[in-house]
Design a protein around this motif. Structure first.
Motif, short mmCIF file in Angstrom:
data_model
loop_
_atom_site.label_atom_id
_atom_site.label_comp_id
_atom_site.label_asym_id
_atom_site.label_seq_id
_atom_site.Cartn_x
_atom_site.Cartn_y
_atom_site.Cartn_z
N GLN B 18 0.83 -1.26 0.08
CA GLN B 18 -0.02 0.04 -0.14
C GLN B 18 0.95 1.03 0.04
O GLN B 18 1.25 1.75 1.16
CB GLN B 18 -0.96 0.09 1.22
CG GLN B 18 -1.79 -1.27 1.34
CD GLN B 18 -2.93 -1.55 0.50
OE1 GLN B 18 -2.99 -0.69 -0.68
NE2 GLN B 18 -3.85 -2.12 0.67
N ALA B 302 -2.06 7.85 0.81
CA ALA B 302 -1.65 6.92 -0.18
C ALA B 302 -1.05 7.70 -1.33
O ALA B 302 -1.33 8.73 -1.44
CB ALA B 302 -2.49 6.19 -0.69
N LEU B 359 -5.80 2.82 -1.57
CA LEU B 359 -4.71 2.93 -0.49
C LEU B 359 -3.23 2.88 -1.21
O LEU B 359 -2.57 2.22 -0.64
CB LEU B 359 -4.82 2.04 0.55
CG LEU B 359 -6.16 2.27 1.51
CD1 LEU B 359 -5.98 1.27 2.64
CD2 LEU B 359 -5.89 3.91 1.85
N GLY B 360 -3.30 3.18 -2.56
CA GLY B 360 -1.95 2.80 -3.09
C GLY B 360 -1.63 1.63 -3.46
O GLY B 360 -0.25 1.15 -3.79
#
Lengths: 448, 448
Positions: B18, B302, B359-360
């Motif tokens: 993440q 993120a 969340l990345g």
């Protein structure tokens, strides 16, 4: 007064140097697979203000004696032997100051991966890691690596020189000191303009890539070396910061120390940029009588055959093939020339050799009271210009407990040993600086 | 009721899955060089009765995005990355039951040395070590190892098959169960007639030598694998004990799990000799509103660019070169065929991809109350025949604290999670036996 350096000498195996002592009822060598065993040792050594714990290693098996590995396996002469690096993290977590010197054979460890392992250890220990640079000497290791035989002795040092260049570039030249910003506000962890790929094109190693680890406290680990040949001394003069020497007549050791310091100067470094540490075994007790009784007790558990297995491998001579009183004639190889010259000079036979290997090793123990042991160490320091000692495991851990209880306070009383640790990394403790000085060849490949 | 297995998913680096969450004020990812950080995590996971901590690893850097490693370095997308094996000993010393799965790339680790490393860890952990078998997929790693490019995808599995034979012979075939006697009275540590040299002559690896380590509790470490291609599934069916799968539509995962079990049966093993573990991210709180608020808070930290860096490398597509609404057309490679098929099917664009990477990461978090999370996990278990979950690091360690405080008790209330550890090794905890069963190919090379 010169402060002596003390390092404990151990190995991730049952039989290290003093062969057979694992059978002593108080010996805990056979607990070598237990983390509690190693963590306990590390805490003990830190209580004794030891500078470091040095972990030997060997790849391959000792199969010279009787032309087979059987006797080595039977007596656990450095086989089985587990990886030394993996002991360090648990011991580091339980200590604050103790340094760790780990042996790794560069002939078989790819530099890109090895450099990351050492950087990882330098991070996790907060700068307390050292590397004992070895090139190996067992054909059995080469065969286990899928090679028909190992590289010739002097060629191995040429390989080592190239390897050092490659790992110096990774440790010193890939990430600038200011590369890591770790700035949460901007989301910038590192500045890519301050990280560069290493491009190494050596005769033996080629690599292209950035070092995977960010700069660690010492960058290059503290460099130990133990080669005693002329080529080994030259290598030590160029690269090593601590050299480990076997004992022997003090004038011979003094000449050896002087030769290494001269090699360092010839390489553009300072004579004191290399420390000389001499390997010793010590049996100490409150009185001389008690010390001699302890030696006699230990001696009953030493193994002559296991000692011959180890000596055979070290010298490259199958001592199983000799009668007790035959002069030891050697098949001379370059690696063992100095050993053989010494043996010839002494008219050595197997019987005389066994008589000397009182605790299952050619390393003859210094035996006596704390005062007698301190006298001997200080004589070494004065007469042979040595900086410190590396204390072999005998009956463990009591050999280290005894030394810490009796000898350390005696050295402190004489002003020859620290009463508290200096702060900082292992290199800072020994040389006053976290990273290698500008005169070391590693400094040439630094970033910016 | 089937007992779910839980494993934490982490990596010895700043940005794992993440991306960007290291910038969250409560996140401790940037403490990855601290042993205290890892020991604290291990103790936390053991408090939560987690079966294991799985440590990813990567050699090389993510240089697909923008055709350079700059963005990966800037956002710490799995670079810097330290060695995972060296975290284990400190965590093992602080715990009793937690297992450790470590990733190691067999393309670059010599089998003779790697086998000893894993045996050492199996000894030191008392049988709690696992190995995630990977062959690597980055050309940058090959170049760093001095090669011009890596071996082709399917060929890497042929190399892996040969490698497995070599290490099985070392782990299972060199020392008999009764080789070690450790008999102080006779001085016999091991019986040389019960130790034999391995002679391996494979197409890629040759070695001759005894394994340096005596038998460890599990001998062969617990074997993890995560390959999703057809060739990877065949390899998993033959060798793996735990397979890690990415999430996705449950029917697709169910088909994947069924295919791996079928491969195991085809290889002469049982369908349940391979466990399927699905990767998840979980944001959990006392109420759904609080969980959504926590997700929104995390999401602000993120990093979309870092997420694209990681996705670009995983898929082999330079997402920097796309407009937000261009259909993602791939340069198809075998390694990423399944990913691409899925993207094409969904008409994926960079904009849609970024919307999903909340969340990345492409791993979309399960967000809600403990009851909602438990519902989701149990649905997975029922509908896709999965055995457990591997929980990704998000804001750490609070993501694991939250899960242990809220979800574990909920699963326990439903009878789907253990309330205490079973005794014994990692393999015994998961499969009821310390060593590999007789149907596993490693059993064929056993000593006697």
């Amino acid at each position: 007064m010169k402060q002596l350096r003390l390092t404990a000498f151990d190995m991730n195996c049952v039989g290290h140097i003093q062969q057979g002592l694992w059978t002593h009822p108080r010996d805990r060598s056979a607990d070598y697979t237990s983390l509690d065993h190693w963590v306990g040792l590390a805490k003990l050594l830190e209580r004794g203000l030891f500078d470091g714990l040095f972990l030997a290693d060997i790849l391959g098996v000792y199969d010279v004696f009787g032309a087979a590995p059987d006797a080595a396996i039977r007596h656990a002469v450095q086989v089985p032997v587990n990886d030394p690096l993996l002991l360090v993290p648990a011991m580091a977590h339980a200590t604050t100051h103790l340094g760790f010197g780990v042996t790794a054979n560069l002939s078989y460890e790819p530099p890109y991966l090895f450099a990351r392992r050492m950087s990882t250890l330098d991070h996790l220990t907060r700068g307390r890691i050292g590397w004992n640079i070895v090139t190996g000497y067992l054909d059995s290791a080469a065969r286990a690596m899928g090679l028909s035989h190992q590289v010739a002795h002097d060629d191995r040092y040429d390989v080592a020189d190239d390897y050092m260049q490659a790992v110096y570039k990774l440790w010193e030249g890939s990430w600038a000191d200011d590369a890591v910003r770790a700035d949460r506000a901007t989301g910038r962890y590192a500045d890519p303009s301050r990280v560069r790929a290493v491009h190494h094109r050596g005769p033996y190693f080629q690599l292209d890539g950035i070092h995977l680890s960010e700069p660690s406290p010492q960058r290059t680990p503290l460099l130990y070396q133990a080669g005693s040949s002329a080529r080994g001394r030259r290598f030590a003069g160029q690269h090593a910061e601590c050299v480990f020497l076997n004992g022997g007549p003090r004038p011979a050791v003094a000449a050896h120390v002087a030769a290494i310091r001269a090699e360092a100067v010839r390489a553009g470094r300072g004579a004191s940029d290399v420390q000389a540490h001499v390997g010793i075994s010590v049996v100490v007790a409150e009185t001389e009588t008690l010390a001699q009784a302890k030696l006699a007790d230990y001696r009953r558990h030493a193994s002559p055959e296991a000692a011959l297995v180890h000596a055979s491998a070290s010298m490259g001579i199958d001592l199983a093939a000799y009668g007790m009183d035959d002069p030891i004639e050697a098949v001379p190889t370059q690696a063992i020339a100095s050993n053989l010259a010494a043996m010839a000079q002494q008219g050595m036979t197997k019987r005389k050799l066994l008589d000397r290997m009182v605790l299952g090793s050619r390393q003859v123990p210094i035996t006596g009271t704390a005062s007698q042991v301190a006298d001997a160490l200080l004589a070494w320091s004065a007469e042979a210009d040595v900086d410190g000692f590396i204390l072999s495991r005998m009956v463990t851990p009591e050999c280290f407990e005894d030394f810490i209880e009796l000898v350390v306070p005696e050295l402190q009383r004489r002003g020859a040993y620290k009463t508290e640790y200096a702060p900082g990394t292992l290199r800072r403790k020994l040389f006053g600086t976290d990273q290698l000085p500008g005169t070391h060849p590693a400094a040439e490949v630094r970033f910016g």
